[in-house]
Design a protein around this motif. Structure first.
Motif, PDB file in Angstrom:
ATOM      1  N   ILE A 106       0.824  -1.290  -0.026  1.00  7.92           N
ATOM      2  CA  ILE A 106       0.119  -0.021  -0.104  1.00  7.92           C
ATOM      3  C   ILE A 106       0.785   1.416  -0.067  1.00  7.92           C
ATOM      4  CG2 ILE A 106      -1.698   1.164   1.345  1.00  7.92           C
ATOM      5  CD1 ILE A 106      -2.828  -1.262   2.230  1.00  7.92           C
ATOM      6  N   MET A 107       1.906   1.208   0.745  1.00  2.61           N
ATOM      7  CA  MET A 107       3.133   2.228   0.639  1.00  2.61           C
ATOM      8  C   MET A 107       3.538   2.578  -0.737  1.00  2.61           C
ATOM      9  SD  MET A 107       4.005   4.624   2.510  1.00  2.61           S
ATOM     10  CE  MET A 107       4.276   5.828   1.324  1.00  2.61           C
ATOM     11  N   SER A 145      12.316  -3.669   2.878  1.00  4.66           N
ATOM     12  CA  SER A 145      12.719  -2.377   2.580  1.00  4.66           C
ATOM     13  C   SER A 145      13.162  -2.064   1.071  1.00  4.66           C
ATOM     14  CB  SER A 145      14.142  -2.281   3.515  1.00  4.66           C
ATOM     15  OG  SER A 145      15.050  -3.219   3.322  1.00  4.66           O
ATOM     16  N   GLY A 146      13.977  -3.578   0.576  1.00  5.71           N
ATOM     17  CA  GLY A 146      14.355  -3.249  -0.791  1.00  5.71           C
ATOM     18  C   GLY A 146      13.340  -3.058  -1.769  1.00  5.71           C
ATOM     19  N   GLY A 151      10.520   0.552  -5.309  1.00  7.83           N
ATOM     20  CA  GLY A 151       9.034   1.163  -5.780  1.00  7.83           C
ATOM     21  C   GLY A 151       9.208   2.655  -5.833  1.00  7.83           C
ATOM     22  N   TYR A 152       9.953   3.175  -4.865  1.00  9.60           N
ATOM     23  CA  TYR A 152      10.032   4.831  -4.627  1.00  9.60           C
ATOM     24  C   TYR A 152      10.709   5.119  -6.274  1.00  9.60           C
ATOM     25  CZ  TYR A 152      11.214   9.171  -3.479  1.00  9.60           C
ATOM     26  OH  TYR A 152      11.329  10.676  -3.112  1.00  9.60           O
ATOM     27  N   ILE A 153      11.666   4.200  -6.675  1.00 15.39           N
ATOM     28  CA  ILE A 153      12.307   4.436  -7.951  1.00 15.39           C
ATOM     29  C   ILE A 153      11.273   4.442  -9.044  1.00 15.39           C
ATOM     30  CG2 ILE A 153      14.237   3.704  -9.786  1.00 15.39           C
ATOM     31  CD1 ILE A 153      15.828   3.130  -7.181  1.00 15.39           C
ATOM     32  N   ILE A 154      10.784   3.237  -9.311  1.00 13.30           N
ATOM     33  CA  ILE A 154       9.720   3.030 -10.223  1.00 13.30           C
ATOM     34  C   ILE A 154       8.515   4.067 -10.262  1.00 13.30           C
ATOM     35  CG2 ILE A 154       7.927   1.577 -11.076  1.00 13.30           C
ATOM     36  CD1 ILE A 154       9.859  -0.619 -10.233  1.00 13.30           C
ATOM     37  N   THR A 155       8.125   4.722  -9.120  1.00 17.04           N
ATOM     38  CA  THR A 155       6.959   5.628  -9.307  1.00 17.04           C
ATOM     39  C   THR A 155       7.295   6.651  -9.394  1.00 17.04           C
ATOM     40  OG1 THR A 155       7.212   5.691  -6.520  1.00 17.04           O
ATOM     41  CG2 THR A 155       5.560   3.986  -7.352  1.00 17.04           C
ATOM     42  N   THR A 156       8.406   7.128  -9.125  1.00 23.46           N
ATOM     43  CA  THR A 156       8.958   8.625  -9.260  1.00 23.46           C
ATOM     44  C   THR A 156       9.462   8.634 -10.693  1.00 23.46           C
ATOM     45  OG1 THR A 156      11.090   8.026  -8.481  1.00 23.46           O
ATOM     46  CG2 THR A 156       9.359   9.256  -6.977  1.00 23.46           C
ATOM     47  N   ALA A 173      16.639   5.555  -2.675  1.00 21.67           N
ATOM     48  CA  ALA A 173      16.304   4.179  -2.623  1.00 21.67           C
ATOM     49  C   ALA A 173      17.127   3.205  -1.576  1.00 21.67           C
ATOM     50  CB  ALA A 173      15.974   3.528  -3.993  1.00 21.67           C
ATOM     51  N   PRO A 174      18.632   3.470  -1.721  1.00 24.47           N
ATOM     52  CA  PRO A 174      19.187   2.670  -0.887  1.00 24.47           C
ATOM     53  C   PRO A 174      19.401   2.876   0.459  1.00 24.47           C
ATOM     54  CG  PRO A 174      20.473   3.711  -2.879  1.00 24.47           C
ATOM     55  CD  PRO A 174      19.232   4.119  -2.763  1.00 24.47           C
ATOM     56  N   PHE A 175      18.639   4.025   0.867  1.00 26.73           N
ATOM     57  CA  PHE A 175      18.553   4.591   2.165  1.00 26.73           C
ATOM     58  C   PHE A 175      17.808   3.271   3.178  1.00 26.73           C
ATOM     59  CE2 PHE A 175      16.524   7.055   5.476  1.00 26.73           C
ATOM     60  CZ  PHE A 175      17.541   7.153   6.324  1.00 26.73           C
TER      61      PHE A 175
END
Length: 359
Positions: A106-107, A145-146, A151-156, A173-175
């Protein structure tokens, strides 16, 4: 004043001081999270939901970020539907493993809608990563976490609102995996320090602090309280030295750990005093048989020492649920005083137990 009366008064004073400390503001603020740090993640979700709602209302009539309106409505709708269901699941089942994966999914979906609020996405994702560390094995938490970072990379990159936002996501993302690794070691250290703080170094049993904390967690249940005291322990220290006294305490602690099972709380209550909490469902005959075995083992142990090692004991039963532990200990202490006055090396049941028929 009798010895038992003085000790009863000290138990009451300690209980009052404990209650005073529990009602101070910092203690009440932190106690919500100290037993289960995952509750912090629950509160953080509701906080971000409220902040998202406030930002939505604030910008609704402004002629900026036109795509933001539909994204905000979708995000609010999903969280408004999911958060109450999730709260009920957490309150009844703690944190099932599958719930953490649903949180991450969901996140990731919300990451696309929340690009208009870019700071919230990494922060709330870190909260989910923190909960994964406390609810999943290390490798599964690392996968969660990975997945959040990917997901953050893809959505942005799909449709970044801010042109420079896509490349910058490569650094964010690696954070998440790094936070997982650091949080995992932090959790291990916290568990180590908590274990050291709650364990008596000499006997390996709970200390008084851990005993009181464990009793608070199971306060709604009824308990047998067995208070044991080594006979003539001061004479052992005076005649043979404190090193000999430490050896006796260590060996007695080992015997108690061997004879009492999981779910039965054993602690070193003070100098030569030991306290055992047993479920009230146990029959009196079972407790008497267990203490008899302890006494037989103690006689065998005495062969190693130049003086007999004996125990006196007092046993009391909580009269009702949520009874303060200090009240039960006071009754057990009176029975212990009676055992001492009758010649030591024996166990006495509290008067209210003797007056009632065996269960």
């Amino acid at each position: 004043m009798k010895f038992s009366q003085r000790k009863k008064g000290s138990h009451q004073i300690i209980a009052k001081l404990s209650q005073m400390n529990d009602h101070t503001y910092p203690s009440r603020l932190l106690r919500r999270y100290e037993h289960d740090p995952r509750i912090f993640a629950d509160d953080a979700r509701w906080l971000y939901f409220v902040l998202t709602f406030i930002v939505t209302i604030f910008y609704w009539n402004r002629q900026v970020f036109i795509p933001f309106r539909l994204d905000a409505l979708w995000s609010l709708g999903v969280w408004l539907l999911y958060l109450p269901i999730r709260t009920v699941i957490r309150s009844t089942c703690r944190t099932p493993k599958w719930l953490v994966y649903v949180d991450a999914l969901i996140m990731i979906i919300n990451m696309y809608w929340w690009k208009w609020l870019p700071v919230s996405v990494p922060l709330l994702s870190v909260i989910i990563t923190w909960e994964a560390v406390w609810s999943l094995p290390f490798m599964q938490a690392l996968v969660v976490s990975g997945g959040l970072g990917l997901g953050y990379i893809i959505t942005t990159f799909i449709a970044p609102i801010i042109p420079q936002e896509g490349p910058s996501s490569l650094f964010i993302a690696p954070f998440y995996p790094l936070v997982t690794i650091l949080s995992y070691f932090l959790r291990r250290q916290m568990g180590l320090y908590e274990s050291l703080a709650g364990t008596d170094y000499l006997t390996g049993l709970f200390n008084r602090r851990q005993l009181l904390q464990t009793y608070r967690q199971h306060e709604s249940a009824r308990w047998w309280v067995v208070l044991l005291d080594l006979d003539n322990f001061k004479q052992i220290n005076d005649r043979f030295g404190h090193l000999m006294g430490d050896m006796v305490l260590r060996d007695l602690g080992r015997l108690i750990r061997q004879l009492f099972r999981a779910g039965e709380i054993t602690a070193r209550y003070g100098g030569e005093e030991f306290l055992i909490l047993l479920p009230a469902e146990l029959d009196r005959s079972v407790i008497a048989e267990r203490l008899l075995r302890l006494n037989e083992r103690l006689k065998d142990l005495s062969l190693r020492y130049p003086t007999p090692i004996t125990l006196s004991g007092g046993i009391a039963l909580s009269r009702e649920d949520n009874e303060p532990l200090s009240d039960i200990i006071a009754r057990a202490d009176q029975a212990l005083y009676q055992a001492k006055s009758q010649g030591k090396d024996q166990t006495v049941w509290a008067k209210d137990i003797v007056a009632s028929p065996p269960a």
